[in-house]
Design a protein around this motif. Structure first.
Motif, PDB file in Angstrom:
ATOM      1  N   VAL A  19       4.939   3.172   2.912  1.00 40.19           N
ATOM      2  CA  VAL A  19       4.555   1.915   2.277  1.00 40.19           C
ATOM      3  C   VAL A  19       4.280   0.893   3.368  1.00 40.19           C
ATOM      4  O   VAL A  19       5.054   0.766   4.313  1.00 40.19           O
ATOM      5  N   VAL A  20       3.174   0.191   3.233  1.00 39.27           N
ATOM      6  CA  VAL A  20       2.930  -0.981   4.062  1.00 39.27           C
ATOM      7  C   VAL A  20       3.143  -2.166   3.128  1.00 39.27           C
ATOM      8  O   VAL A  20       2.400  -2.343   2.162  1.00 39.27           O
ATOM      9  N   ALA A  21       4.197  -2.936   3.380  1.00 40.53           N
ATOM     10  CA  ALA A  21       4.590  -4.031   2.497  1.00 40.53           C
ATOM     11  C   ALA A  21       4.391  -5.374   3.181  1.00 40.53           C
ATOM     12  O   ALA A  21       4.800  -5.560   4.327  1.00 40.53           O
ATOM     13  N   ARG A  22       3.796  -6.284   2.460  1.00 40.64           N
ATOM     14  CA  ARG A  22       3.629  -7.656   2.948  1.00 40.64           C
ATOM     15  C   ARG A  22       4.224  -8.573   1.880  1.00 40.64           C
ATOM     16  O   ARG A  22       3.769  -8.574   0.743  1.00 40.64           O
ATOM     17  N   LEU A  58       0.873  -1.170   0.000  1.00 41.40           N
ATOM     18  CA  LEU A  58       0.000   0.000   0.000  1.00 41.40           C
ATOM     19  C   LEU A  58       0.909   1.219   0.000  1.00 41.40           C
ATOM     20  O   LEU A  58       1.882   1.273   0.750  1.00 41.40           O
ATOM     21  N   LEU A  59       0.581   2.205  -0.808  1.00 44.53           N
ATOM     22  CA  LEU A  59       1.420   3.385  -0.973  1.00 44.53           C
ATOM     23  C   LEU A  59       0.600   4.633  -0.699  1.00 44.53           C
ATOM     24  O   LEU A  59      -0.547   4.728  -1.148  1.00 44.53           O
ATOM     25  N   ARG A  60       1.187   5.574   0.034  1.00 48.78           N
ATOM     26  CA  ARG A  60       0.546   6.881   0.200  1.00 48.78           C
ATOM     27  C   ARG A  60       1.628   7.928   0.394  1.00 48.78           C
ATOM     28  O   ARG A  60       2.754   7.631   0.774  1.00 48.78           O
ATOM     29  N   LEU A  61       1.259   9.154   0.116  1.00 51.25           N
ATOM     30  CA  LEU A  61       2.171  10.259   0.343  1.00 51.25           C
ATOM     31  C   LEU A  61       2.324  10.450   1.844  1.00 51.25           C
ATOM     32  O   LEU A  61       1.343  10.367   2.584  1.00 51.25           O
ATOM     33  N   GLY A  65      -2.856   4.024  -2.557  1.00 52.03           N
ATOM     34  CA  GLY A  65      -2.878   3.143  -3.718  1.00 52.03           C
ATOM     35  C   GLY A  65      -2.320   1.795  -3.327  1.00 52.03           C
ATOM     36  O   GLY A  65      -1.609   1.672  -2.336  1.00 52.03           O
ATOM     37  N   SER A  66      -2.656   0.792  -4.094  1.00 55.50           N
ATOM     38  CA  SER A  66      -2.106  -0.526  -3.827  1.00 55.50           C
ATOM     39  C   SER A  66      -1.361  -0.999  -5.056  1.00 55.50           C
ATOM     40  O   SER A  66      -1.600  -0.526  -6.168  1.00 55.50           O
ATOM     41  N   GLY A  67      -0.453  -1.921  -4.828  1.00 61.18           N
ATOM     42  CA  GLY A  67       0.316  -2.424  -5.941  1.00 61.18           C
ATOM     43  C   GLY A  67       1.026  -3.716  -5.608  1.00 61.18           C
ATOM     44  O   GLY A  67       0.959  -4.206  -4.480  1.00 61.18           O
ATOM     45  N   ALA A  68       1.692  -4.240  -6.599  1.00 62.24           N
ATOM     46  CA  ALA A  68       2.444  -5.482  -6.456  1.00 62.24           C
ATOM     47  C   ALA A  68       3.927  -5.157  -6.325  1.00 62.24           C
ATOM     48  O   ALA A  68       4.460  -4.325  -7.059  1.00 62.24           O
ATOM     49  N   GLU A 105       4.011 -10.866   8.720  1.00 61.89           N
ATOM     50  CA  GLU A 105       3.556  -9.588   9.256  1.00 61.89           C
ATOM     51  C   GLU A 105       3.930  -8.487   8.266  1.00 61.89           C
ATOM     52  O   GLU A 105       4.977  -8.552   7.625  1.00 61.89           O
ATOM     53  N   PRO A 106       3.120  -7.459   8.149  1.00 60.82           N
ATOM     54  CA  PRO A 106       3.467  -6.360   7.239  1.00 60.82           C
ATOM     55  C   PRO A 106       4.581  -5.497   7.824  1.00 60.82           C
ATOM     56  O   PRO A 106       4.761  -5.427   9.036  1.00 60.82           O
ATOM     57  N   PHE A 107       5.329  -4.865   6.925  1.00 53.77           N
ATOM     58  CA  PHE A 107       6.348  -3.888   7.292  1.00 53.77           C
ATOM     59  C   PHE A 107       5.782  -2.501   7.033  1.00 53.77           C
ATOM     60  O   PHE A 107       5.280  -2.246   5.941  1.00 53.77           O
ATOM     61  N   TYR A 108       5.888  -1.609   8.008  1.00 54.84           N
ATOM     62  CA  TYR A 108       5.518  -0.214   7.809  1.00 54.84           C
ATOM     63  C   TYR A 108       6.815   0.533   7.507  1.00 54.84           C
ATOM     64  O   TYR A 108       7.703   0.614   8.355  1.00 54.84           O
TER      65      TYR A 108
END
Length: 131
Positions: free
Chosen positions: A74-77, A31-34, A42-45, A83-86
């Motif tokens: 970015v919240v990355a999984r 997940l991406l945000r300013l 926004g979300s992405g791969a 667990e997700p990374f912030y």
């Protein structure tokens, strides 16, 4: 560790790639945000990752919203069970794709160089590569 500089041809232009760490073809979702904005998100791969950053493929509208130097969160999984990374970082490049998407290269500063390190997982992300 030495930094290898690889170049790749993209049509008539030459892109120089300066990497301190190996990139891994690791998929996942992000997940991406300013930074400092609640919306839009926004979300992405995730296309690939390194200790210093990641490459995120998302909707083409992000190519118009960000430029090199834009601070992002970015919240990355990396997989469904992890667990997700912030993460906090800065956009270092943006490339439009032909299919209505773009790729965003995000640099993650080391924990000792980023403000308010208790609020993000940049140190834990980097540890994935140093273990």
């Amino acid at each position: 560790m030495s930094s290898d500089h690889a170049t790749a041809s993209a049509g008539n232009e030459r892109l120089q790639d300066r990497r301190d760490f190996l990139r891994l073809d690791k998929s996942g979702k992000g997940l991406l945000r300013l930074r400092k904005e609640a919306h839009p998100v926004g979300s992405g791969a995730i296309v690939d990752i390194s200790a210093n950053g990641l490459n995120l493929c998302c909707d083409a509208e992000w190519a118009e919203r960000v430029t090199p130097g834009t601070p992002v969160e970015v919240v990355a999984r990396l997989d469904e069970t992890s667990e997700p990374f912030y993460l906090i970082g800065d956009v270092i490049w943006v490339r439009g794709l032909d299919d209505g998407q773009c790729q965003v290269g995000i640099e993650l500063p080391p924990a000792d160089e980023s403000p308010d390190q208790s609020q993000h997982d940049n140190r834990d992300w980097r540890a994935l590569f140093l273990a």
